[in-house]
Write an enzyme that holds these catalytic residues in place. Structure first.
Site, PDB file in Angstrom:
ATOM      1  N   ARG A 167       9.592   6.323 -19.985  1.00 36.89           N
ATOM      2  CA  ARG A 167       8.941   5.055 -19.639  1.00 36.89           C
ATOM      3  C   ARG A 167       9.982   3.982 -19.316  1.00 36.89           C
ATOM      4  NH1 ARG A 167       6.560   3.612 -24.184  1.00 36.89           N
ATOM      5  NH2 ARG A 167       8.070   1.960 -24.475  1.00 36.89           N
ATOM      6  N   TYR A 200      -3.229 -10.099  -0.849  1.00 39.45           N
ATOM      7  CA  TYR A 200      -4.037  -8.957  -1.273  1.00 39.45           C
ATOM      8  C   TYR A 200      -4.987  -9.386  -2.402  1.00 39.45           C
ATOM      9  CZ  TYR A 200      -5.124  -4.457  -3.378  1.00 39.45           C
ATOM     10  OH  TYR A 200      -5.781  -3.384  -3.917  1.00 39.45           O
ATOM     11  N   ASP A 217       5.935 -10.019  -0.777  1.00 36.66           N
ATOM     12  CA  ASP A 217       5.304  -8.701  -0.707  1.00 36.66           C
ATOM     13  C   ASP A 217       5.524  -8.190   0.719  1.00 36.66           C
ATOM     14  OD1 ASP A 217       3.582  -6.537  -0.393  1.00 36.66           O
ATOM     15  OD2 ASP A 217       2.060  -7.348  -1.737  1.00 36.66           O
ATOM     16  N   LYS A 254       1.704   2.788   0.082  1.00 38.37           N
ATOM     17  CA  LYS A 254       1.313   2.651   1.488  1.00 38.37           C
ATOM     18  C   LYS A 254       2.337   3.287   2.437  1.00 38.37           C
ATOM     19  CE  LYS A 254      -2.391   0.385   0.307  1.00 38.37           C
ATOM     20  NZ  LYS A 254      -2.373   0.346  -1.131  1.00 38.37           N
TER      21      LYS A 254
HETATM   22  N1  PLP Z   1       0.190  -5.538  -1.756  1.00 37.39           N
HETATM   23  C1  PLP Z   1      -0.477  -5.273  -0.631  1.00 37.39           C
HETATM   24  C2  PLP Z   1      -0.140  -6.049   0.614  1.00 37.39           C
HETATM   25  C3  PLP Z   1      -1.479  -4.309  -0.605  1.00 37.39           C
HETATM   26  O1  PLP Z   1      -2.151  -4.066   0.533  1.00 37.39           O
HETATM   27  C4  PLP Z   1      -1.771  -3.608  -1.796  1.00 37.39           C
HETATM   28  C5  PLP Z   1      -2.832  -2.577  -1.839  1.00 37.39           C
HETATM   29  O2  PLP Z   1      -3.553  -2.373  -0.904  1.00 37.39           O
HETATM   30  C6  PLP Z   1      -1.057  -3.922  -2.958  1.00 37.39           C
HETATM   31  C7  PLP Z   1      -0.073  -4.883  -2.898  1.00 37.39           C
HETATM   32  C8  PLP Z   1      -1.330  -3.202  -4.239  1.00 37.39           C
HETATM   33  O3  PLP Z   1      -0.765  -1.943  -4.200  1.00 37.39           O
HETATM   34  P1  PLP Z   1      -1.274  -0.728  -5.116  1.00 37.39           P
HETATM   35  O4  PLP Z   1      -2.592  -0.295  -4.593  1.00 37.39           O
HETATM   36  O5  PLP Z   1      -0.176   0.286  -4.964  1.00 37.39           O
HETATM   37  O6  PLP Z   1      -1.366  -1.277  -6.499  1.00 37.39           O
END
Ligand code: PLP
Length: 415
Positions: free
Chosen positions: A76, A129, A202, A226
């Site tokens: 972990r 998001y 992000d 993604k």
């Molecule tokens: N940031 C963005 C721009 C996203 O599109 C997403 C999920 O779709 C996330 C963060 C969150 O990622 P996760 O689904 O791996 O937790």
């Protein structure tokens, strides 16, 4: 002094029922081997599933804990596959260090909980998001942590005017979802720098084509799930950037159980090997498809930052290198037309994620932005006829032929 009495029969091998030097089957099954010995290293990164590592002695465990010896104790807190992935992601983003988390949200939450304390304030760009927005609106207020929302393309002066004495971080997405707004990272970074706080970006939608650290970001986060993973078979996240911040975030992530596991880290490492080829191909196809959709009268509007009609085209042209991303959003006006379009695309799945090798569709009003009122959606410019297309690596001609057929199915439906 406590004296522990050991009877002679307990330690005396001769007292055992049967004298033997070779372990019995139960022992042989339960133990090792713990190491594969090969003087020639494997070509492919081995998968290291061990939950725990075995320090040689107490001095060794001290050295591992302080970082004087390299290695791991408990998965972990760290393991070889996460460390290898972190090294590659640091390289990808030009950061000093990286932390692998169990999901993109795990990474974002770890960063927020590292940088924000009771009564602090954050500036968060509009259209982030949905779960990031929920973190800010539903979870952080429990600790009195407040936030304000800003337009991602805002100039430095206007952004500076939103700072409060308690502001501890500025957060934005390089490219937002589903309207694909582009953030003015240089302006945001200059405001953050002057205020002595980190800009967190992000960069999920723009790996390779944007390196936010070069624009002044202190930390970059990714949903590795993604584009980087690329095959919709893992859920992981990462934070990359200044070593001191990453080390603080590592303690938070380990304590809250947010760190990523070996198998998915291993899959992500494999995904990374082809990221450059996959993503650039998808970006090229996206630009081509966006142009074609734009010339089709059945599509009301196309959102793609590589189109001169996009409100952030100039910013995108300055910020992004060698591509404008692999997401194209189209507006088909009504839910009924969106539904017909999705149903007509037998070969292009409706799959509410993105970044896969194959092209997939999502309907933001029903998925990523589900639960928001019509008024909230309208305020953000999201309609029930909107479809977000995550473009894959298929032949662009095949994709356009299939999209054309689906557009044909809309001909009889009233707008
Ligand atoms: N940031 C963005 C721009 C996203 O599109 C997403 C999920 O779709 C996330 C963060 C969150 O990622 P996760 O689904 O791996 O937790």
């Amino acid at each position: 002094m406590v004296v522990i009495a050991i009877s002679s029969t307990q330690c005396n091998e001769r007292a055992m029922p049967e004298n033997h030097s070779v372990p019995r089957l139960a022992t042989a099954c339960a133990r090792g081997p713990t190491r594969t010995v090969s003087t020639s290293p494997p070509l492919v990164t081995p998968l290291a599933l061990s939950t725990v590592y075995c320090p040689a002695d107490l001095d060794h465990v001290d050295a591992l804990s302080t970082g004087d010896a390299s290695g791991f104790i408990y998965a972990r807190d760290g393991h070889p596959n996460a460390a290898q992935l972190a090294e590659k992601l640091s390289r990808l983003e030009g950061g000093e260090a990286a932390l692998v988390c169990a999901s993109g949200m795990g990474a974002i939450a770890a960063v927020f909980l590292t940088l924000l304390s009771r009564e602090d304030h954050a500036l968060i760009s509009a259209g982030v998001y949905g779960k990031t927005a929920s973190l800010a609106t539903r979870i952080l207020p429990r600790w009195g942590i407040d936030h304000d929302v800003f337009d991602p393309a805002l100039d430095a002066k206007s952004l500076k005017s939103l700072l409060k004495p308690a502001t501890r971080l500025i957060f934005t997405e390089t490219i937002s979802n589903p309207l694909l707004r582009v953030a003015d990272l240089d302006s945001a970074a200059s405001v953050a720098r002057a205020a002595g706080i980190p800009l967190v970006v992000d960069n999920t939608f723009a790996p390779l084509i944007c390196r936010p650290i070069e624009h002044g970001a202190g930390l970059v986060v990714h949903s590795v799930t993604k584009m980087i993973g690329g095959h919709s078979d893992l859920t992981l996240g990462a934070a990359v950037g200044e070593r001191s911040l990453i080390e603080q975030a590592r303690v938070v992530a380990s304590t809250l159980g947010q760190t990523g596991n070996p198998f998915e880290s291993w899959l992500a490492l494999r995904g990374l090997t082809t990221l450059n080829l996959r993503f650039h191909r998808a970006c090229e196809t996206s630009l081509e498809l966006a142009g074609r959709f734009q010339s089709d009268p059945r599509v009301k509007r196309v959102y793609y930052p590589g189109l001169p009609t996009h409100p952030d085209f100039a910013l995108a042209s300055r910020l992004l290198n060698d591509g404008f991303g692999a997401i194209v959003t189209i507006d088909l006006v009504t839910r009924e037309r969106a539904q017909t379009f999705i149903r007509s695309l037998a070969e292009i799945p409706f799959a509410p994620s993105l970044g896969d090798v194959q092209t997939t569709l999502s309907h933001p009003a029903s998925t990523s932005h589900r639960g928001q009122s019509d008024e909230q959606l309208a305020r953000q410019g999201i309609t029930s006829g909107m479809i977000r297309i995550s473009v894959g690596i298929e032949d662009p001609g095949d994709l356009w032929r299939e999209f054309c057929q689906a557009l044909g199915a809309l001909d009889g439906i009233r707008v």
